[in-house]
Scaffold this motif. Structure first.
Motif, short mmCIF file in Angstrom:
data_model
loop_
_atom_site.label_atom_id
_atom_site.label_comp_id
_atom_site.label_asym_id
_atom_site.label_seq_id
_atom_site.Cartn_x
_atom_site.Cartn_y
_atom_site.Cartn_z
N MET A 28 -19.94 -8.96 -7.57
CA MET A 28 -19.01 -8.41 -6.62
C MET A 28 -19.06 -6.88 -6.67
O MET A 28 -19.08 -6.23 -5.62
CB MET A 28 -17.61 -8.91 -6.91
CG MET A 28 -16.63 -8.57 -5.82
SD MET A 28 -15.04 -9.42 -5.97
CE MET A 28 -14.31 -8.55 -7.31
N ALA A 29 -19.08 -6.31 -7.84
CA ALA A 29 -19.12 -4.85 -7.97
C ALA A 29 -20.38 -4.28 -7.35
O ALA A 29 -20.35 -3.21 -6.72
CB ALA A 29 -19.01 -4.45 -9.44
N HIS A 30 -21.50 -4.98 -7.51
CA HIS A 30 -22.76 -4.53 -6.93
C HIS A 30 -22.65 -4.39 -5.41
O HIS A 30 -23.02 -3.37 -4.84
CB HIS A 30 -23.88 -5.51 -7.29
CG HIS A 30 -25.14 -5.28 -6.54
ND1 HIS A 30 -26.02 -4.26 -6.84
CD2 HIS A 30 -25.67 -5.93 -5.47
CE1 HIS A 30 -27.04 -4.29 -5.99
NE2 HIS A 30 -26.85 -5.30 -5.15
N PHE A 31 -22.13 -5.41 -4.74
CA PHE A 31 -22.05 -5.39 -3.28
C PHE A 31 -20.99 -4.41 -2.79
O PHE A 31 -21.19 -3.74 -1.78
CB PHE A 31 -21.83 -6.81 -2.75
CG PHE A 31 -23.00 -7.70 -3.04
CD1 PHE A 31 -24.22 -7.48 -2.43
CD2 PHE A 31 -22.90 -8.73 -3.95
CE1 PHE A 31 -25.32 -8.28 -2.71
CE2 PHE A 31 -23.98 -9.54 -4.23
CZ PHE A 31 -25.20 -9.31 -3.62
N ALA A 32 -19.89 -4.32 -3.51
CA ALA A 32 -18.87 -3.33 -3.14
C ALA A 32 -19.44 -1.92 -3.28
O ALA A 32 -19.17 -1.05 -2.44
CB ALA A 32 -17.62 -3.51 -4.01
N ALA B 228 -19.96 0.99 -0.36
CA ALA B 228 -19.37 2.33 -0.53
C ALA B 228 -20.40 3.43 -0.29
O ALA B 228 -20.05 4.55 0.06
CB ALA B 228 -18.77 2.47 -1.93
N ALA B 229 -21.69 3.10 -0.45
CA ALA B 229 -22.75 4.11 -0.35
C ALA B 229 -23.64 3.95 0.87
O ALA B 229 -24.47 4.81 1.14
CB ALA B 229 -23.61 4.08 -1.62
N GLU B 230 -23.49 2.85 1.61
CA GLU B 230 -24.37 2.57 2.74
C GLU B 230 -23.56 2.21 3.98
O GLU B 230 -22.46 1.67 3.88
CB GLU B 230 -25.30 1.40 2.42
CG GLU B 230 -26.23 1.67 1.27
CD GLU B 230 -27.04 0.45 0.84
OE1 GLU B 230 -27.97 0.63 0.06
OE2 GLU B 230 -26.74 -0.69 1.29
#
Length: 136
Positions: free
Chosen positions: A1-5, A9-11
């Motif tokens: 979940m943190a990876h996709f969030a 946030a950056a893309e």
């Protein structure tokens, strides 16, 4: 979940950038390509700031409290990533626009040249022809 969030946030992508432009969301769209690429065509409303000039120009030209979105040629180019890194080093909130100029143009959004605006037909491989968004 943190990876996709973290990715979100950056893309961002062409559809979201265009929607933000249409809705008056405050941000600066930066074209990080060189002069000949800029002259060939650019996203309407973008600021031309090649990556090598960001460190010197950005603090003078773009307020630090305004979010920045960077783009380059397209998915085969990491220029927007390099530009986003330069803005991040300077403390800006920054996102990279996935697909770059290529997908902006292929999705039928306005492109500017020194001769004026161009709107190309949507490419059915990148955007639905009969809808405003892909509903993803």
């Amino acid at each position: 979940m943190a990876h996709f969030a973290g990715k979100l946030a950056a893309e961002t992508d062409a559809s979201d950038v265009h929607a933000d432009q249409e809705n008056g969301v405050l941000f600066v769209l930066v074209d990080s390509r060189g002069r000949s690429a800029w002259d060939q065509g650019r996203i309407a409303g973008a600021v031309h700031m090649p990556t090598a000039e960001i460190a010197a120009r950005a603090p003078r030209e773009i307020p630090r409290n305004v979010p920045v979105v960077t783009y380059c040629w397209g998915p085969g180019c990491n220029g927007s990533t390099r530009a986003a890194l330069e803005f991040a080093k300077l403390g800006y909130e920054v996102k990279e626009m996935l697909g770059g100029f290529e997908y902006w143009a292929r999705e039928g959004y306005p492109v500017e040249t020194d001769r004026g605006r161009i709107v190309r037909a949507k490419d059915p491989l990148t955007a639905p022809l009969d809808a405003i968004t892909c509903d993803c």
